[in-house]
Enzyme design. Structure first.
Site, PDB file in Angstrom:
ATOM      1  N   HIS A  83      28.909 -20.299   0.871  1.00 31.78           N
ATOM      2  CA  HIS A  83      27.985 -19.415   1.579  1.00 31.78           C
ATOM      3  C   HIS A  83      26.655 -20.124   1.803  1.00 31.78           C
ATOM      4  CE1 HIS A  83      30.110 -15.410   0.429  1.00 31.78           C
ATOM      5  NE2 HIS A  83      30.978 -16.380   0.649  1.00 31.78           N
ATOM      6  N   GLU A  85      23.552 -19.278   1.252  1.00 36.74           N
ATOM      7  CA  GLU A  85      22.608 -19.233   0.141  1.00 36.74           C
ATOM      8  C   GLU A  85      23.008 -20.218  -0.961  1.00 36.74           C
ATOM      9  OE1 GLU A  85      22.832 -15.269   2.216  1.00 36.74           O
ATOM     10  OE2 GLU A  85      24.310 -16.636   1.372  1.00 36.74           O
TER      11      GLU A  85
END
Length: 154
Positions: A83, A85
């Site tokens: 992901h 992040e």
């Protein structure tokens, strides 16, 4: 409501409750990114699209300087944890080194992300590098109704 939807909502509620009790994570959309930061996020989103991934991008800032950048690489790398992040935080670890990253003042750190982080990413934000010193601020561009999970149109 489907069984998995309820389970997801319970997990999100538990993560948010844990984080709010620890006061380690504030999710809001009040930070005004610079035009340069917006351009970097847009370019990272384009990279995600070109690899067939959901166009989510993230920047990890320290004193308004970019120390980590990432975009979704789940499909490209075949990695469920790829992901934006996670990749931005990992990029900061690689560029600064773990020990230097660990010494950074979390009150001067901001995670910019184009979409609301999922439950997994929220947990990571709360815990990095340890429970007492998670990233204190995450600023989002778009809040989602599905517990922070973007629906993949592909």
């Amino acid at each position: 409501m489907k069984h998995w939807t309820r389970i997801t909502l319970v997990i999100v509620a538990l993560v948010l409750a844990y984080c709010s009790v620890r006061k380690a994570y504030v999710l809001r959309a009040t930070y005004m990114p610079t035009s340069e930061q917006v351009d970097v996020l847009a370019n990272l989103g384009k990279e995600a699209i070109s690899s067939g991934d959901v166009p989510v991008a993230a920047l990890l800032l320290y004193n308004d300087d970019v120390i980590g950048r990432g975009y979704n690489t789940v499909r490209r790398d075949g990695n469920a944890g790829g992901h934006a992040e996670v990749n931005a935080i990992s990029d900061a670890f690689r560029s600064l080194g773990w020990e230097r990253f660990e010494r950074l003042d979390r009150d001067r750190m901001v995670l910019l992300t184009t979409f609301e982080p999922c439950a997994m990413c929220k947990g990571l934000i709360c815990q990095i590098p340890d429970r007492a010193r998670g990233i204190h601020r995450a600023e989002i561009g778009v809040a989602l109704d599905e517990g922070g999970c973007a629906l993949d149109p592909l």
